[in-house]
Design a protein around this motif. Structure first.
Motif, short mmCIF file in Angstrom:
data_model
loop_
_atom_site.label_atom_id
_atom_site.label_comp_id
_atom_site.label_asym_id
_atom_site.label_seq_id
_atom_site.Cartn_x
_atom_site.Cartn_y
_atom_site.Cartn_z
N LEU A 133 -13.15 -14.96 -11.77
CA LEU A 133 -13.80 -13.74 -12.23
C LEU A 133 -12.76 -12.78 -12.80
O LEU A 133 -11.63 -12.72 -12.33
CB LEU A 133 -14.55 -13.05 -11.08
N SER A 134 -13.17 -12.05 -13.82
CA SER A 134 -12.32 -11.00 -14.40
C SER A 134 -13.10 -9.70 -14.40
O SER A 134 -14.32 -9.69 -14.58
CB SER A 134 -11.91 -11.35 -15.83
N LEU A 135 -12.37 -8.60 -14.24
CA LEU A 135 -12.99 -7.29 -14.18
C LEU A 135 -12.29 -6.36 -15.16
O LEU A 135 -11.06 -6.38 -15.29
CB LEU A 135 -12.88 -6.72 -12.76
N LEU A 136 -13.09 -5.53 -15.84
CA LEU A 136 -12.53 -4.63 -16.84
C LEU A 136 -13.21 -3.26 -16.71
O LEU A 136 -14.43 -3.19 -16.56
CB LEU A 136 -12.75 -5.18 -18.25
N LEU A 137 -12.41 -2.19 -16.78
CA LEU A 137 -12.95 -0.84 -16.77
C LEU A 137 -12.63 -0.18 -18.10
O LEU A 137 -11.47 -0.14 -18.53
CB LEU A 137 -12.34 0.00 -15.64
N LEU A 138 -13.68 0.33 -18.78
CA LEU A 138 -13.52 1.01 -20.06
C LEU A 138 -13.99 2.46 -19.92
O LEU A 138 -14.87 2.78 -19.12
CB LEU A 138 -14.34 0.32 -21.15
N ASP A 139 -13.41 3.35 -20.73
CA ASP A 139 -13.85 4.74 -20.71
C ASP A 139 -15.07 4.91 -21.61
O ASP A 139 -15.59 3.94 -22.17
CB ASP A 139 -12.70 5.70 -21.08
N GLN A 140 -15.53 6.13 -21.79
CA GLN A 140 -16.77 6.36 -22.54
C GLN A 140 -16.63 6.09 -24.03
O GLN A 140 -17.63 6.04 -24.76
CB GLN A 140 -17.27 7.79 -22.31
N GLU A 141 -15.40 5.92 -24.51
CA GLU A 141 -15.19 5.53 -25.90
C GLU A 141 -14.92 4.04 -26.03
O GLU A 141 -14.56 3.54 -27.09
CB GLU A 141 -14.03 6.31 -26.51
N CYS A 142 -15.11 3.31 -24.93
CA CYS A 142 -14.92 1.86 -24.86
C CYS A 142 -13.47 1.44 -25.06
O CYS A 142 -13.20 0.35 -25.60
CB CYS A 142 -15.84 1.14 -25.86
N TYR A 143 -12.52 2.29 -24.66
CA TYR A 143 -11.12 1.89 -24.59
C TYR A 143 -10.88 1.29 -23.22
O TYR A 143 -11.29 1.86 -22.20
CB TYR A 143 -10.18 3.07 -24.81
N ALA A 144 -10.21 0.13 -23.19
CA ALA A 144 -9.94 -0.55 -21.92
C ALA A 144 -8.88 0.21 -21.14
O ALA A 144 -7.73 0.30 -21.57
CB ALA A 144 -9.49 -1.98 -22.19
N LEU A 145 -9.27 0.75 -19.98
CA LEU A 145 -8.32 1.48 -19.14
C LEU A 145 -7.51 0.52 -18.27
O LEU A 145 -6.31 0.73 -18.07
CB LEU A 145 -9.06 2.47 -18.25
N LYS A 146 -8.17 -0.52 -17.75
CA LYS A 146 -7.45 -1.47 -16.90
C LYS A 146 -8.20 -2.78 -16.84
O LYS A 146 -9.44 -2.81 -16.80
CB LYS A 146 -7.25 -0.92 -15.49
N SER A 147 -7.43 -3.89 -16.84
CA SER A 147 -7.98 -5.24 -16.74
C SER A 147 -7.48 -5.86 -15.44
O SER A 147 -6.28 -5.83 -15.14
CB SER A 147 -7.53 -6.09 -17.93
N TYR A 148 -8.42 -6.39 -14.67
CA TYR A 148 -8.09 -6.99 -13.38
C TYR A 148 -8.25 -8.51 -13.44
O TYR A 148 -9.17 -9.02 -14.07
CB TYR A 148 -9.01 -6.44 -12.29
#
Length: 634
Positions: A90-105
């Protein structure tokens, strides 16, 4: 949106049918079909990931700092479930409200390592159809099967995304990619994602509400502590941190001290009683530490868990802060500035210049002048121009009460039991104490005040406890205090303390040229106070005022001008509108006519000394007539 399992072969055929021939199969999900069409129109390539728009390192760092609360939560969550992510690919990704990737797990995401992906923008215009763009566009969780993704090299896994909306608007997009679909059901992946969404939204809401509460607690003028058994401080607000930093042992910087170690009388404080289940409310408490002793007003409330006291909350305010707050609330602040002292006579110009200079000093001051010359206004102006301006300005009229009441007023008194109240000397701590008519201070109080000012400490009446204070005294005297001292009517030690700097205020008759300016200033103040139009003083009226010698000085002038202001129908005050003090009480009629006496008293502004000058009698005589006519002494 929960979707049923679909045949990957059929989905692959639908995808190629659209990409190669532009034909949309009716079995394609409507949101996916719309996204495919937009992706094609935008010219997003289908074979491999195109170059992505990325934030530079500085901007990415700024965004991560701005979103540190969400990132910190996911960091902690991922540490706990990292092993399961690795087992199930599994991979996890968090993006901000402009869909810029803040961090990839965890594993590579979209065939890109975390380092390549973080900071990249992943909108539909950048990578075409993805669960990210669909979930963001429709503001709902969405599962996208691998063959439905726009870029072919990203079709090896299924992805589900959800907007994170802690306050009802999308702030983040959380995306989960599963590579080994046969090992974990789609429903389980979506359930995991929705659980993370729910937890993150609630955590962000909680943190924001706690941040508001912390801001409130930091803003209040109270030290707030949450204390665990044994004296450990679990939380304190900003004021509490400042207080604790003073008593923290060396080598323990950054951590609050254990109160049972640094408060020497800990077992005799409300904190100790609090852990016994006994609350305390607004108690005056002495805290003894190796560095210094504090006096606070303290409230302690036990916090119970399962019927047992698990901790206590303590709220305290330094007594000196409480006194300052009470003083301000009671109006013990300067009402006048030095600029409000009006006049162009050389003596007044020199007086204001000297007052401005000495206001910046620290020593006590003596103001000398006839009654009504403006000593109180000058004291207010000096206080406002001093470094004590933020502190209270408290006035005591030394001739207004019997000696025993005056002593309690000045020094405070024991009220019975364990209760006592502070005097004006304590209440003026950090500010200025104005002693009006200081020459009327009884001899034993002169001696006590001199001792207190010399030591910087005083005990309340009926107590032996010495309390420190930091006060500047401005004393006012209607006569020559030095001459009274030489005659033995005033204590030399107190005179020496007060009269190192003397400001002498000239009588109004010595600067008659200032009377029109003063009258105009009084009219302006009256108009402003009562929200009325400003009236003009005619030249003839000004000459009439200048013709009088004003034994009651400025206060007497103020009474006459105020009467004319309110009784003049038009906008110009003429001589006919002015009633001079000598015209109020013909002959000695005031001795027999109560109304005549009251008019004279009003003309003197209610000041006994001024009225005595006007009527040419002693103050003792006037007190007798006040009693005779049943009038309240002011």
């Amino acid at each position: 949106m929960i979707r049923e399992r679909r045949s990957k072969e059929k989905l692959q055929n639908y995808y190629y049918k659209f990409v190669k021939h532009g034909e949309l199969d009716p079995n394609v999900h409507p949101w996916v079909a719309e996204s495919w069409q937009r992706s094609r129109a935008a010219g997003v390539p289908t074979d491999r990931m195109p170059p992505l728009k990325k934030l530079d390192k500085q901007e990415l760092a700024r965004r991560r700092e701005r979103h540190r609360v969400a990132l910190a939560y996911l960091d902690g969550l991922f540490r706990e479930i990292r092993e399961h992510f690795n087992v199930y690919n599994l991979s996890l990704l968090l993006l901000d409200q402009e869909c810029y990737a803040l961090k990839s797990y965890a594993l590579p995401f979209f065939q890109m390592t975390p380092g390549e992906l973080e900071g990249a923008r992943l909108t539909e215009a950048d990578i075409g159809t993805s669960s990210i763009s669909i979930a963001y566009r429709h503001q709902t969780p969405f599962l996208l099967f691998g063959p439905e993704m726009w870029i072919a090299e990203c079709q090896t896994g299924d992805a589900c995304s959800t907007p994170v909306m802690p306050e009802g608007e999308p702030e983040y997009v959380l995306t989960l990619v599963s590579v080994q679909q046969e090992e974990i059901p789609y429903g389980a992946v979506m359930s995991l994602l929705l659980t993370m969404k729910y937890a993150l939204e609630n955590y962000l809401r909680l943190e924001r509400r706690l941040a508001v509460k912390r801001t409130i607690l930091d803003a209040v003028p109270l030290a707030v502590y949450h204390i665990l058994p044994g004296g450990e401080v679990a939380y304190t607000n900003r004021l509490g941190q400042n207080r604790l930093s003073v008593i923290t042992p060396e080598g323990q910087a950054g951590e609050p001290p254990n109160l049972s170690d640094v408060v020497l009388n800990y077992r005799h404080t409300p904190l100790y009683k609090g852990f016994l289940g006994i609350p305390s409310y607004n108690k005056e408490v002495t805290w003894i530490t190796p560095q210094k002793t504090y006096e606070d007003i303290t409230t302690v409330v036990p916090i119970e868990r399962d019927g047992q006291v698990a901790s206590v909350v303590a709220v305290s305010m330094p007594i000196e802060d409480l006194r300052t707050m009470v003083a301000h609330a009671a109006g013990y602040t300067a009402r006048y500035s030095l600029a409000s002292i009006v006049g162009e006579a050389p003596a007044i110009v020199a007086l204001k210049d000297k007052a401005t200079r000495v206001a910046r000093g620290h020593g006590h001051l003596l103001l000398q002048g006839e009654p009504g010359t403006g000593k109180q206004r000058l004291a207010h102006g000096i206080h406002q121009a001093s470094h004590r301006a933020a502190g209270p300005l408290i006035a005591v009229r030394c001739a207004d009460m019997p000696p025993d009441l005056l002593e309690a007023e000045l020094f405070g008194t024991k009220a019975g039991g364990d209760e006592s109240r502070p005097g004006k000397l304590e209440l003026a701590n950090g500010g200025t104490l104005f002693l009006d008519e200081v020459e009327k201070l009884p001899p034993h109080l002169q001696a006590r005040l001199a001792q207190a000012l010399t030591a910087g400490q005083a005990a309340r009446v009926g107590e032996d406890v010495l309390r420190s204070f930091d006060v500047r005294v401005i004393a006012a005297c209607d006569s020559d205090l030095k001459r009274l001292t030489e005659k033995g009517a005033f204590l030399p030690q107190l005179h020496e303390l007060l009269a190192k700097t003397v400001l002498r205020i000239p009588p109004l008759r010595a600067r008659a040229g200032d009377i029109p300016l003063l009258a105009a200033h009084i009219i302006d103040e009256l108009a402003q106070q009562h929200n009325l139009p400003v009236k003009q003083l005619s030249e003839a009226a000004a000459e009439l005022l200048m013709s009088y010698d004003w034994p009651g000085n400025i206060k007497q002038l103020q009474g006459v001008v105020e009467h004319a202001f309110f009784h003049t129908a038009g906008q110009t005050i003429t001589p006919g509108d002015i009633i001079l003090p000598g015209e109020v009480g013909p002959s000695k009629a005031w001795k027999e006519d109560r109304e005549v006496f009251i008019e004279a008293w009003k003309a003197a502004g209610g000041n006994i000394s001024r009225l005595a000058n006007m009527l040419d009698v002693s103050r003792v005589t006037l007190y007798r007539y006040l009693k005779k006519y049943g009038l309240e002494r002011q």
